[in-house]
Write a protein that holds these residues in place. Structure first.
Motif, short mmCIF file in Angstrom:
data_model
loop_
_atom_site.label_atom_id
_atom_site.label_comp_id
_atom_site.label_asym_id
_atom_site.label_seq_id
_atom_site.Cartn_x
_atom_site.Cartn_y
_atom_site.Cartn_z
N ARG A 413 -6.37 -7.76 16.63
CA ARG A 413 -5.25 -8.51 16.08
C ARG A 413 -4.82 -7.83 14.78
NH1 ARG A 413 -2.99 -13.15 17.41
NH2 ARG A 413 -4.76 -13.67 18.76
N VAL A 414 -3.51 -7.74 14.59
CA VAL A 414 -2.98 -7.11 13.38
C VAL A 414 -3.26 -8.01 12.18
CG1 VAL A 414 -0.93 -6.20 12.22
CG2 VAL A 414 -1.17 -5.97 14.71
N GLU A 415 -4.08 -7.51 11.27
CA GLU A 415 -4.40 -8.27 10.07
C GLU A 415 -3.54 -7.84 8.88
OE1 GLU A 415 -8.58 -9.59 8.81
OE2 GLU A 415 -8.24 -7.83 7.56
N GLU A 416 -3.18 -6.56 8.84
CA GLU A 416 -2.32 -6.06 7.76
C GLU A 416 -1.44 -4.96 8.31
OE1 GLU A 416 -0.29 -6.25 5.40
OE2 GLU A 416 -1.78 -6.80 3.86
N LEU A 417 -0.21 -4.94 7.83
CA LEU A 417 0.75 -3.93 8.27
C LEU A 417 1.62 -3.56 7.09
CD1 LEU A 417 1.96 -2.42 10.79
CD2 LEU A 417 3.60 -4.29 10.90
N LEU A 418 1.47 -2.33 6.62
CA LEU A 418 2.31 -1.79 5.55
C LEU A 418 3.12 -0.67 6.18
CD1 LEU A 418 -0.34 -1.59 2.66
CD2 LEU A 418 1.27 -3.46 3.18
N GLY A 420 4.82 2.38 7.60
CA GLY A 420 4.78 3.78 7.17
C GLY A 420 3.51 4.19 6.47
N ARG A 421 2.60 3.21 6.23
CA ARG A 421 1.41 3.53 5.43
C ARG A 421 0.10 3.10 6.09
NH1 ARG A 421 2.38 0.33 0.24
NH2 ARG A 421 0.21 0.98 -0.11
N LEU A 422 -0.01 1.83 6.52
CA LEU A 422 -1.32 1.32 6.94
C LEU A 422 -1.19 0.29 8.04
CD1 LEU A 422 -4.44 1.02 6.36
CD2 LEU A 422 -3.80 -0.89 4.88
N LEU A 423 -2.06 0.39 9.04
CA LEU A 423 -2.23 -0.62 10.07
C LEU A 423 -3.71 -1.01 10.10
CD1 LEU A 423 -1.42 -2.30 12.57
CD2 LEU A 423 -1.84 -0.24 13.96
N ARG A 424 -3.99 -2.29 9.87
CA ARG A 424 -5.37 -2.76 9.95
C ARG A 424 -5.49 -3.75 11.09
NH1 ARG A 424 -6.67 -5.78 5.09
NH2 ARG A 424 -6.95 -3.75 4.10
N LEU A 425 -6.41 -3.47 12.00
CA LEU A 425 -6.66 -4.32 13.15
C LEU A 425 -8.02 -5.00 13.00
CD1 LEU A 425 -5.58 -1.80 15.93
CD2 LEU A 425 -4.19 -3.62 14.92
N LEU A 437 -10.47 -1.91 12.38
CA LEU A 437 -10.07 -0.51 12.55
C LEU A 437 -8.80 -0.30 11.73
CD1 LEU A 437 -10.43 2.25 13.92
CD2 LEU A 437 -9.04 1.40 15.82
N GLU A 438 -8.87 0.61 10.76
CA GLU A 438 -7.72 0.93 9.92
C GLU A 438 -7.19 2.31 10.29
OE1 GLU A 438 -8.48 -1.39 5.67
OE2 GLU A 438 -8.80 0.78 5.83
N TYR A 450 -3.51 12.01 8.79
CA TYR A 450 -3.89 10.74 9.44
C TYR A 450 -5.24 10.32 8.90
CZ TYR A 450 -5.84 7.58 12.95
OH TYR A 450 -6.44 6.53 13.58
N THR A 451 -5.36 9.07 8.45
CA THR A 451 -6.64 8.57 7.94
C THR A 451 -7.10 7.39 8.79
OG1 THR A 451 -5.55 7.04 6.40
CG2 THR A 451 -6.07 9.26 5.59
N GLN A 452 -8.40 7.23 8.89
CA GLN A 452 -8.96 6.20 9.77
C GLN A 452 -10.28 5.68 9.22
OE1 GLN A 452 -9.10 6.98 14.16
NE2 GLN A 452 -11.31 6.80 13.86
N ARG A 453 -10.46 4.37 9.30
CA ARG A 453 -11.75 3.75 8.95
C ARG A 453 -12.11 2.74 10.04
NH1 ARG A 453 -12.72 1.17 3.26
NH2 ARG A 453 -11.10 -0.26 3.99
N ALA A 454 -13.32 2.86 10.57
CA ALA A 454 -13.90 1.83 11.44
C ALA A 454 -14.93 1.10 10.59
CB ALA A 454 -14.55 2.45 12.67
N ILE A 455 -14.78 -0.20 10.47
CA ILE A 455 -15.59 -0.99 9.54
C ILE A 455 -16.32 -2.07 10.31
CG2 ILE A 455 -15.53 -2.40 7.43
CD1 ILE A 455 -12.65 -1.08 7.05
#
Length: 501
Positions: A413-418, A420-425, A437-438, A450-455
């Motif tokens: 589920r989309v938790e944050e959306l900026l 052109g900059r960031l998508l946090r699922l 998953l960012e 491209y940057t990515q974080r799995a948390i």
């Protein structure tokens, strides 16, 4: 025109009711637990948003101050020990706060149970979910504020859980063995008629305090609805063989495997059609007259829903609301977070494309575009999740290209959306912990990255074991995503190519 409060505005009905009220000229205030979930909706700038939980007396009172009509569209899901008490507490708290705030009318949408007064044992035959919805309606009718309780059975509309269950069962199973509940009579209603009733009660004069059965003109069994759907959709006739051994629990798991609707949502839907759900009166027409051309029939409602799906014009879906059992905790801040272990897998990759091209690929991830790494592994994870009663990958996306906060994307589920900059699922699959998953776009020294974080925040020993058990596969799964997303962005800056890895 009235000052209206809408609860459940992030859900299927609430998300459609708000714009209808606005079109009718009403002032609308939305009460939600998280204002961020409404941020990206097209009508968000035209409403007042207040944060409150319906079980919090003071914050609920503040949300209701100055309101004339309060729409209560909150329905808890899950196992009985988790939702019945909460439903009762929330309804009592809301009713008391509404009386204190001087609200003129409460409008509640509940479930159609048939005539409980004709059979003294009927109430005991209801499922826990239907009993709870009936109790909530009774709480409002006994409260100090006049209440209108609308009781509906199966709601037919593009994106509703009931319709998605019907659609996928019929399309995917030309021959099916089914439980006995498919023979129970029900009276489906088009979502547009439900919304027409809800909107109308914002202006009906006088004091009305009672419940109303609402339904369309057709009485059908669930098997009849499947046959009707097949006919409207141009499918060959379906062969339906009832068997007596499938309980609602088993049926819900079966539905969860065949359709996008997970078992946690399928079970109350199955239980709601297990018993007859037919209108025993149509008194609502005295207050809200039927349209000149009559209420929408089942086949027309199906045709309208299919047209919306074909045109990709589905305003809300059943997955708009949080899935039962899914985590709702926000991402803990790090590195200063003191809540325990937080595992993080970081990745980055240069991209030979513009930041705009890269963002288009990121925003279109999931659904038909896939996840840019080992499709077999993602499908297997989705299947395992469904076997565990989770949502799996079948929810897909609301829109193939654009996202907004609160959207479901397969089992995320989309938790944050900026933009052109960031998508946090945030993960909504079954896990021994919380996961995110960012995916982001960065520009440094004139280059696009491209940057990515799995948390992952583990829950107990099992959570830690889970993380370390899947660590060997991180390179295969998370490691491929940056590379393949970079390739997709570089190959076509105007489209989102799909790379199978």
């Amino acid at each position: 025109m009235a000052r209206c409060l809408v609860t459940g505005a992030t859900g299927y009905i609430g998300g459609r009711l708000v714009p209808e009220l606005l079109v009718a000229g009403h002032d609308v205030r939305c009460m939600v637990r998280s204002a961020a979930k409404l941020r990206d909706l097209p009508w968000a700038g035209r409403v007042e948003v207040v944060e409150a939980d319906a079980t919090d007396p003071e914050r609920t009172f503040q949300a209701l101050r100055g309101v004339e009509i309060a729409y209560y569209l909150i329905h808890a899901m899950g196992t009985a020990d988790r939702f019945v008490d909460r439903d009762r507490l929330a309804a009592r708290t809301f009713a008391a706060a509404a009386e204190r705030a001087g609200v003129r009318r409460i409008v509640y949408l509940g479930g159609l149970t048939g005539d409980l007064t004709a059979d003294p044992t009927a109430h005991g035959k209801l499922s826990p979910h239907m009993r709870s919805r009936t109790e909530v309606g009774e709480i409002f009718l006994r409260a100090g504020v006049p209440a209108v309780v609308l009781r509906a059975a199966v709601i037919i509309g593009a994106g509703s859980a009931s319709f998605e269950m019907l659609r996928h069962l019929t399309e995917r199973l030309p021959v099916m063995t089914t439980p006995r509940w498919v023979r129970s009579p029900t009276q489906p209603i088009a979502v547009s008629d439900v919304l027409r009733y809800l909107v109308a009660w914002a202006t009906v004069p006088g004091t009305v305090n009672r419940g109303f059965d609402i339904g369309g003109p057709d009485v059908l069994s669930y098997a009849g609805m499947m046959h009707g759907y097949a006919s409207v959709a141009g499918l060959p006739p379906r062969v339906i063989i009832p068997v007596p051994v499938l309980t609602p629990k088993l049926s819900s798991h079966w539905v969860g495997l065949v359709t996008p609707v997970p078992a946690g949502i399928a079970r109350p839907l199955v239980e709601s059609v297990r018993n007859a759900a037919v209108c025993h009166e149509h008194d609502i027409a005295r207050y809200v007259p039927d349209p000149d051309d009559g209420l929408i029939g089942f086949r027309q409602a199906v045709s309208m829903a299919l047209m919306k799906i074909k045109e990709a014009d589905v305003a809300t879906r059943w997955s708009s609301a949080s899935t039962p059992g899914a985590p709702s905790d926000p991402l803990p801040t790090d590195p200063g977070w003191a809540g325990g272990t937080l595992y993080i897998d970081r990745r980055s990759s240069p991209v030979d494309a513009s930041p705009e091209a890269l963002w288009r690929v990121i925003e279109a991830i999931g659904g038909e575009n896939g996840w840019y790494s080992l499709p077999v592994a993602w499908r297997l994870r989705g299947l395992l999740d469904r076997l565990a009663g989770g949502v799996g990958l079948r929810r897909g996306r609301r829109d193939p290209d654009r996202l907004r906060v609160g959207d479901s994307v397969d089992f995320w589920r989309v938790e944050e959306l900026l933009p052109g900059r960031l998508l946090r699922l945030r993960a909504e699959m079954r896990l021994p912990g919380l996961a995110w998953l960012e995916m982001g776009v960065d520009v440094a020294h004139g280059r696009t990255f491209y940057t990515q974080r799995a948390i992952f925040h583990p829950r107990g020993l099992l959570g830690h074991l889970y993380w370390w058990a899947i660590s060997p596969f991180h390179g295969l799964i998370f490691g491929r995503i940056p590379v393949n997303i970079a390739r997709a962005a570089a190959r076509s800056p105007m489209t989102t190519g799909r790379i199978r890895g």
